[in-house]
Structures are given as structure tokens and as C-alpha cells.
Design a protein around this motif. Structure first.
Motif, short mmCIF file in Angstrom:
data_model
loop_
_atom_site.label_atom_id
_atom_site.label_comp_id
_atom_site.label_asym_id
_atom_site.label_seq_id
_atom_site.Cartn_x
_atom_site.Cartn_y
_atom_site.Cartn_z
N ASP A 171 0.83 -1.21 0.00
CA ASP A 171 0.00 0.00 0.00
C ASP A 171 0.86 1.25 0.00
O ASP A 171 0.60 2.20 -0.75
N ASN B 209 -0.80 4.64 -1.63
CA ASN B 209 -1.94 4.71 -0.72
C ASN B 209 -1.48 5.22 0.65
O ASN B 209 -0.32 5.04 1.02
N THR C 258 -3.53 4.14 7.32
CA THR C 258 -4.32 4.83 8.34
C THR C 258 -4.48 4.06 9.64
O THR C 258 -4.90 4.64 10.64
N SER D 155 -5.31 -0.80 7.52
CA SER D 155 -6.20 -0.03 6.67
C SER D 155 -5.42 1.06 5.94
O SER D 155 -4.39 1.55 6.42
N ALA D 156 -5.92 1.44 4.76
CA ALA D 156 -5.26 2.46 3.95
C ALA D 156 -6.29 3.19 3.11
O ALA D 156 -7.30 2.60 2.69
N ASP D 157 -6.04 4.46 2.86
CA ASP D 157 -6.87 5.26 1.97
C ASP D 157 -6.23 5.26 0.59
O ASP D 157 -5.05 5.57 0.44
N GLY D 158 -7.01 4.92 -0.41
CA GLY D 158 -6.49 4.87 -1.77
C GLY D 158 -6.86 3.56 -2.43
O GLY D 158 -7.18 2.58 -1.76
N GLU D 159 -6.80 3.54 -3.74
CA GLU D 159 -7.20 2.35 -4.49
C GLU D 159 -6.14 1.92 -5.50
O GLU D 159 -6.45 1.28 -6.50
#
Length: 204
Positions: free
Chosen positions: A40, A45, A48, A61-65
Motif C-alpha cells: 500500500d 496509498n 491509516t 487499513s489504507a486510503d487509496g485504491e
């Protein structure tokens, strides 16, 4: 080879002992989640959160795709590879390089925990991992440190062999394999089989 086989037998026996086997499972969980996090992070990404649970489960968890397929695949794959690296450092590295290796991993655990941990349980479990690695670091007999790292590496790989099989009984359908099936259209069973085979090859 005899010592290696004995370690595998002990690892298999410990795997069936509730509670006592959890500290070793936590190592595999950490490396599983770390592998997700690495993919990630280098995909761009934003990481988080990190959570490690007493029962040996966990998530990052991570923000981004970006590169989601690679990220979800990396967990089970990474655990097998990290287990192999730990084993090889135990068997092949000299004392100085082995201590450097342990210091690097303690640093990684500290940075990951203080950067991403979202609850006290994660801090406690990470603290145990650091405590165990510190015991290995402080061993006066070099052979004892070697055996401890070799066994840890073997156990992580053994657990990586067994872990993907849990997905077969995942009634909630929230596993990495299920997510990958939805992302790619490839049957979940093929991912499970590939993770299992990779872990077996790493052990061999």
C-alpha cells in the motif's frame, strides 16, 4: 536436517495448543499485515491504521485504491517470505549481522506500531514481539540465538501454510481471497491454493 525436522514437529504440535501458540501466531499476523502495508505504501496509498487482536487476527487499513490486487495478495505471500528470511538469518548469518537484523526488525515494529496502531491491544502485542526479539538479541550463546530464529521462521511458515485454509470456513466472506475474487473475477480457491503452495515451497 535432523534439527530442522524436530523443529517442524514441535511447531506442528504447538499449533494445536490453544493460548500457548498465540504468541507465535502474532508474529505471522504482524508480517502478514506488514506485507499489506508495504505494498500500500509504495503504491501511493495512505496507511491509516493497524490492529492486532488477541486471537491472532488483524488488519491494516489504507486510503487509496492503487494496486489493490497486489496489496490484498501480499499478506499471505509476505508471511511465507518473511518466515523464510528469519529462518535464513538464523541459520546463515554471523552473530553481528544477526544482531543488526534483529535491531532492524525491532525498529520496524516500533515505527509501525507508533505510526499506525489504533488500540492498546496492538501496543501490547507489539510489545511482546519486541520482548521476544530482545531475548534472542541478548542470548550469550550464539547457537541458542540461531535456533530461536530458525524455529520462529519455521513456525511462521507453518502458520502461513495453515492460515489460508481458514478462508475455506469463512462464513462472513470478508477474507483477502474473497476480495481478490471480486476485484479480478478469479475464483477465490485459486488464490488459496497459490498461497498454500508458496508456503509449502518456502518450507521445503
Amino acid at each position: 536436517m535432523r534439527t530442522f525436522i524436530i523443529m517442524i514437529i514441535i511447531g506442528c504440535l504447538l499449533a494445536s495448543v490453544p493460548i500457548i501458540n498465540l504468541p507465535l501466531i502474532w508474529f505471522e499476523t504482524f508480517f502478514h499485515e506488514l506485507s499489506h502495508a508495504i505494498v500500500d505504501y509504495f503504491s501511493g496509498n495512505i496507511l491509516t491504521g493497524l490492529k492486532l487482536n488477541w486471537d491472532g487476527s488483524g488488519w491494516v487499513s489504507a486510503d487509496g485504491e492503487e494496486n489493490l490486487t497486489a496489496s490484498f495478495y501480499a499478506g499471505y505471500l509476505g508471511a511465507s517470505l518473511w518466515g523464510s528470511i528469519i529462518f535464513l538469518f538464523g541459520r546463515e548469518a554471523n552473530e553481528i549481522n544477526r544482531k543488526r537484523f534483529l535491531l532492524i526488525w525491532v525498529t520496524i515494529i516500533i515505527v509501525a506500531t507508533f505510526s499506525l496502531a489504533i488500540d492498546i491491544n496492538t501496543y501490547i502485542i507489539s510489545g511482546f514481539l519486541i520482548f521476544f526479539l530482545s531475548i534472542v538479541f541478548l542470548q550469550k550463546a550464539d547457537r541458542d540465538a540461531e535456533l530461536m530464529l530458525e524455529f520462529l521462521g519455521i513456525y511462521i511458515i507453518l502458520n502461513a501454510i495453515h492460515s489460508p485454509l481458514y478462508i475455506l470456513h469463512d462464513g462472513d466472506r470478508v477474507s483477502d481471497g474473497y476480495v481478490l475474487e471480486n476485484l479480478t473475477g478469479t475464483p477465490e480457491m485459486l488464490y488459496i491454493l497459490s498461497w498454500w503452495l508458496i508456503a509449502v515451497v518456502c518450507l521445503v
